[in-house]
Design an enzyme around this catalytic site. Structure first.
Site, PDB file in Angstrom:
ATOM      1  N   LYS A 175       7.685  -7.089 -11.339  1.00 17.17           N
ATOM      2  CA  LYS A 175       6.790  -5.925 -11.441  1.00 17.17           C
ATOM      3  C   LYS A 175       6.738  -5.292 -10.046  1.00 17.17           C
ATOM      4  O   LYS A 175       5.997  -5.727  -9.188  1.00 17.17           O
ATOM      5  CB  LYS A 175       5.389  -6.379 -11.860  1.00 17.17           C
ATOM      6  CG  LYS A 175       4.556  -5.347 -12.589  1.00 17.17           C
ATOM      7  CD  LYS A 175       4.288  -4.064 -11.805  1.00 17.17           C
ATOM      8  CE  LYS A 175       3.273  -4.230 -10.698  1.00 17.17           C
ATOM      9  NZ  LYS A 175       3.095  -2.964  -9.913  1.00 17.17           N
ATOM     10  N   GLU A 249       2.765 -13.967  -0.124  1.00 15.99           N
ATOM     11  CA  GLU A 249       3.132 -13.445   1.205  1.00 15.99           C
ATOM     12  C   GLU A 249       2.244 -12.233   1.450  1.00 15.99           C
ATOM     13  O   GLU A 249       2.434 -11.196   0.810  1.00 15.99           O
ATOM     14  CB  GLU A 249       4.612 -13.042   1.227  1.00 15.99           C
ATOM     15  CG  GLU A 249       5.585 -14.175   0.957  1.00 15.99           C
ATOM     16  CD  GLU A 249       5.683 -15.167   2.101  1.00 15.99           C
ATOM     17  OE1 GLU A 249       5.225 -14.846   3.222  1.00 15.99           O
ATOM     18  OE2 GLU A 249       6.182 -16.278   1.869  1.00 15.99           O
ATOM     19  N   CYS A 283       4.665  -5.820   7.236  1.00 14.68           N
ATOM     20  CA  CYS A 283       3.657  -6.876   7.415  1.00 14.68           C
ATOM     21  C   CYS A 283       3.806  -7.536   8.772  1.00 14.68           C
ATOM     22  O   CYS A 283       2.838  -8.049   9.313  1.00 14.68           O
ATOM     23  CB  CYS A 283       3.795  -7.904   6.303  1.00 14.68           C
ATOM     24  SG  CYS A 283       5.489  -8.458   6.104  1.00 14.68           S
ATOM     25  N   GLU A 385      -5.160  -4.815   9.834  1.00 15.84           N
ATOM     26  CA  GLU A 385      -3.807  -4.313   9.624  1.00 15.84           C
ATOM     27  C   GLU A 385      -3.874  -2.812   9.324  1.00 15.84           C
ATOM     28  O   GLU A 385      -4.597  -2.396   8.419  1.00 15.84           O
ATOM     29  CB  GLU A 385      -3.200  -5.046   8.423  1.00 15.84           C
ATOM     30  CG  GLU A 385      -1.784  -4.647   8.111  1.00 15.84           C
ATOM     31  CD  GLU A 385      -1.252  -5.397   6.893  1.00 15.84           C
ATOM     32  OE1 GLU A 385      -1.927  -5.400   5.855  1.00 15.84           O
ATOM     33  OE2 GLU A 385      -0.165  -5.973   6.988  1.00 15.84           O
TER      34      GLU A 385
HETATM   35  P1  NDP Z   1      -0.946  -4.373  -2.794  1.00 13.54           P
HETATM   36  O1  NDP Z   1      -1.518  -5.727  -2.633  1.00 13.54           O
HETATM   37  O2  NDP Z   1      -1.852  -3.246  -3.071  1.00 13.54           O
HETATM   38  O3  NDP Z   1       0.133  -4.362  -3.967  1.00 13.54           O
HETATM   39  C1  NDP Z   1       1.203  -5.275  -4.007  1.00 13.54           C
HETATM   40  C2  NDP Z   1       1.693  -5.422  -5.434  1.00 13.54           C
HETATM   41  O4  NDP Z   1       0.644  -6.009  -6.218  1.00 13.54           O
HETATM   42  C3  NDP Z   1       2.005  -4.087  -6.118  1.00 13.54           C
HETATM   43  O5  NDP Z   1       3.071  -4.259  -7.016  1.00 13.54           O
HETATM   44  C4  NDP Z   1       0.720  -3.800  -6.861  1.00 13.54           C
HETATM   45  O6  NDP Z   1       0.934  -2.925  -7.952  1.00 13.54           O
HETATM   46  C5  NDP Z   1       0.348  -5.195  -7.335  1.00 13.54           C
HETATM   47  N1  NDP Z   1      -1.061  -5.390  -7.683  1.00 13.54           N
HETATM   48  C6  NDP Z   1      -2.144  -4.659  -7.323  1.00 13.54           C
HETATM   49  N2  NDP Z   1      -3.264  -5.171  -7.891  1.00 13.54           N
HETATM   50  C7  NDP Z   1      -2.875  -6.258  -8.611  1.00 13.54           C
HETATM   51  C8  NDP Z   1      -3.579  -7.211  -9.421  1.00 13.54           C
HETATM   52  N3  NDP Z   1      -4.887  -7.171  -9.598  1.00 13.54           N
HETATM   53  N4  NDP Z   1      -2.862  -8.197 -10.013  1.00 13.54           N
HETATM   54  C9  NDP Z   1      -1.532  -8.279  -9.843  1.00 13.54           C
HETATM   55  N5  NDP Z   1      -0.817  -7.391  -9.106  1.00 13.54           N
HETATM   56  C10 NDP Z   1      -1.483  -6.403  -8.486  1.00 13.54           C
HETATM   57  O7  NDP Z   1      -0.088  -4.140  -1.486  1.00 13.54           O
HETATM   58  P2  NDP Z   1       0.731  -2.861  -1.071  1.00 13.54           P
HETATM   59  O8  NDP Z   1       1.697  -2.506  -2.146  1.00 13.54           O
HETATM   60  O9  NDP Z   1      -0.212  -1.830  -0.591  1.00 13.54           O
HETATM   61  O10 NDP Z   1       1.605  -3.455   0.134  1.00 13.54           O
HETATM   62  C11 NDP Z   1       1.157  -3.541   1.405  1.00 13.54           C
HETATM   63  C12 NDP Z   1       0.679  -4.934   1.739  1.00 13.54           C
HETATM   64  O11 NDP Z   1       1.730  -5.878   1.557  1.00 13.54           O
HETATM   65  C13 NDP Z   1       0.276  -5.058   3.177  1.00 13.54           C
HETATM   66  O12 NDP Z   1      -0.960  -5.711   3.314  1.00 13.54           O
HETATM   67  C14 NDP Z   1       1.370  -5.924   3.792  1.00 13.54           C
HETATM   68  O13 NDP Z   1       0.978  -6.634   4.908  1.00 13.54           O
HETATM   69  C15 NDP Z   1       1.773  -6.777   2.658  1.00 13.54           C
HETATM   70  N6  NDP Z   1       3.121  -7.275   2.871  1.00 13.54           N
HETATM   71  C16 NDP Z   1       3.299  -8.595   3.181  1.00 13.54           C
HETATM   72  C17 NDP Z   1       4.541  -9.090   3.461  1.00 13.54           C
HETATM   73  C18 NDP Z   1       4.766 -10.540   3.772  1.00 13.54           C
HETATM   74  O14 NDP Z   1       5.914 -10.982   3.711  1.00 13.54           O
HETATM   75  N7  NDP Z   1       3.755 -11.300   4.102  1.00 13.54           N
HETATM   76  C19 NDP Z   1       5.716  -8.219   3.472  1.00 13.54           C
HETATM   77  C20 NDP Z   1       5.424  -6.850   3.131  1.00 13.54           C
HETATM   78  C21 NDP Z   1       4.157  -6.411   2.831  1.00 13.54           C
HETATM   79  P3  NDP Z   1       0.747  -1.332  -7.828  1.00 13.54           P
HETATM   80  O15 NDP Z   1       0.975  -0.948  -6.427  1.00 13.54           O
HETATM   81  O16 NDP Z   1       1.782  -0.807  -8.747  1.00 13.54           O
HETATM   82  O17 NDP Z   1      -0.625  -1.033  -8.319  1.00 13.54           O
END
Ligand code: NDP
Length: 486
Positions: A175, A249, A283, A385
């Site tokens: 997803k 992650e 990240c 962040e």
């Molecule tokens: P989000 O946490 O908002 O979203 C990540 C994914 O989770 C998306 O596909 C989102 O869907 C989905 N999602 C949102 N709500 C839910 C839920 N309740 N249940 C299940 N899935 C859900 O993060 P961002 O997309 O804004 O990404 C940025 C973040 O990712 C930053 O905090 C960054 O630090 C972190 N990150 C971490 C990395 C690591 O390796 N540690 C690497 C890269 C990023 P949708 O967006 O379609 O609503």
């Protein structure tokens, strides 16, 4: 490529039309709608999970060598089509095409790395207290994986999960983030093209709070592999309704320490790259920099010049630009908010601080790389962040003080050190409370070594052999033999 994926999901080995393809996907550089995907309905989610379940046993029963062959073929197919896939990524995510191409090639590298690992899955034999017993520890695939990924690295963050899971013998339902679904669909289409059996890889689209959450709650999903924000990661951990494995992650708030022995020019170059690449939407971006007072003024001046020298452009029109558009309005708004908060509390703005000028930028999410000096931990920029092209700098007097400031965060993903003195390097790398410490370089993650966070930055690992073992269970088989003559 986009035409073939528009309005589709990948279920049971075929690109199928979504039941209600009404989620618009926009080019963040222009605001233009580039296509649509569906918000998966419950029955579409069920179909994808059922396909992955049906495909699991036959895929797990293939030899490691056979799975390896599929992954090598996938890596070759992705590399062969890197230009088109990169362009697609830029259209939905905003990063310049050459940077996107680099990401696609790293995805191909991940396919080949895990193809090799698939041939080396092995267990252990463990002696028992008496010679008529022996214990074998076997490794078995976890089952069906639900992979939920963010928008900042639409190819790599899908790829690490996909390749680790497939190498281990798992099947997967992916997803991707709602704003960057097409890269994941393109990867899924490549899986079909190279003959990975139907159902092994499925890609469903839609909002995370509905479709992602459905995967988390579904009893047919054995493991969740998630990359995203700490807030959503915590929610996922708390909301599963059946026991399942999880790797999370999550976010970061990554420090760089520059000591008296550092090569200042190398530190400036590293900081400019890791603070601003992908508009800081990483990240492991350097969010905050601590510089020993003796070289503080020189460092801030040089970093401001380096930031001013970076080009910002539409990533399709200027494939070589340093920064493209930010992926959406949200990280841009947060960048402005952290900037305002810091300057209101006394930070000095030395570079950027505004959108680039010109009508070409009017409809996109653009921002100049921004450098703030004299920051303190009262400011959001140093403690949260941002996920934008902005960095805060503060001076320090002793290494102890630098470590205390660097560790003053709920996060523990990556940290950076520029120093030449071996004692300083040892001291800092031991005391920095992070899953990754990069010394005199800014590439905290490489394919061969485990990459993971601690504290609120998550649990579990990607990359390396460890990245595949996350998709495997141990099975202890204890055997008793009737030994001749005993
Ligand atoms: P989000 O946490 O908002 O979203 C990540 C994914 O989770 C998306 O596909 C989102 O869907 C989905 N999602 C949102 N709500 C839910 C839920 N309740 N249940 C299940 N899935 C859900 O993060 P961002 O997309 O804004 O990404 C940025 C973040 O990712 C930053 O905090 C960054 O630090 C972190 N990150 C971490 C990395 C690591 O390796 N540690 C690497 C890269 C990023 P949708 O967006 O379609 O609503």
């Amino acid at each position: 490529m986009l035409q073939e994926l528009d309005g589709k999901m990948l279920v049971d080995g075929a690109l199928v039309a979504a039941e209600s393809p009404d989620v618009e996907v926009c080019d963040p550089a222009t605001g233009t709608v580039i296509g649509r995907v569906g918000a998966a309905r419950p029955q579409e989610i069920e179909r994808a999970i059922a396909a992955a379940r049906a495909a699991f046993r036959p895929w797990a029963d293939l030899s490691g060598k056979a799975r390896s062959g599929h992954l090598h073929a996938l890596g070759d197919a992705i590399a062969a089509d890197a230009d088109a896939m990169a362009r697609l990524m830029t259209l939905e995510q905003g990063k310049p095409v050459n940077e996107a191409r680099g990401e696609i090639m790293k995805l191909a590298e991940a396919c080949h790395f895990y193809a090799e690992e698939a041939t080396r899955i092995h267990g252990e034999t463990i002696p028992n207290d008496s010679p008529d017993f022996t214990s074998i520890v076997e490794r078995e695939p976890v089952g069906v994986v639900g992979a939920i990924t963010p928008w900042n690295y639409p190819a790599e963050l899908v790829g690490w999960k996909l390749c680790g899971a497939l190498a281990a013998g798992c099947t997967i339902v992916i997803k991707p983030a709602e704003i960057t679904p097409f890269t994941a669909l393109a990867i899924g289409a490549k899986c079909v093209e190279v003959g990975i059996p139907a159902g092994v890889v499925n890609v469903i689209t839609g909002p995370g709070s509905v479709v992602g959450q459905a995967l988390v709650e579904h009893k047919g999903i054995d493991k969740i592999a998630f990359t995203g924000s700490s807030a959503v990661g915590l929610r996922i951990q708390q909301s599963a309704t059946s026991v399942k494995q999880m790797s999370l992650e999550l976010g970061g708030n990554c420090p760089l320490i520059v000591t008296a022995s550092a090569n200042i020019d190398a530190a400036v170059k590293g900081a400019a790259r890791r603070s601003f690449r992908n508009c800081g939407q990483i990240c492991i971006a350097i969010n905050r920099i601590y510089v020993v007072r003796a070289v503080y003024d020189t460092f801030v001046e040089k970093l401001a010049s380096a930031a001013d020298a970076l080009s910002v452009a539409n990533g399709i029109e200027n494939p070589d630009a340093d920064l493209g558009a930010m992926a959406s309005a949200e990280p841009l708004d947060k960048t402005r908010q952290h900037l305002d908060d810091a300057t209101a509390k006394g930070a000095r703005l030395l570079a950027g601080g505004k959108a680039p000028e010109g009508s070409v930028f009017a409809k996109g999410h653009f921002f100049r790389p921004t450098v703030l000096a004299d920051c303190t931990h009262e400011m959001q920029i140093m403690t949260e962040e941002t996920f934008g092209p902005i960095v805060g700098i503060a001076p320090f007097d002793t290494l102890d003080e630098a470590v205390t400031l660097a560790n003053d965060t709920p996060y523990g993903l990556a940290s950076y050190v520029f120093a030449k003195d071996a004692d300083e390097i040892r001291y800092l790398s031991q005391r920095l409370d992070y899953g990754n410490v990069a010394v005199n370089n800014v590439d905290a993650g490489i394919m061969n070594a485990p990459y993971g966070g601690r504290k609120q930055s998550g649990v579990g690992y990607e990359h390396g052999r460890e990245g595949m073992l996350q998709y495997m269970n141990f099975k202890h088989v204890r055997m008793r033999f009737d030994l001749p003559g005993a």
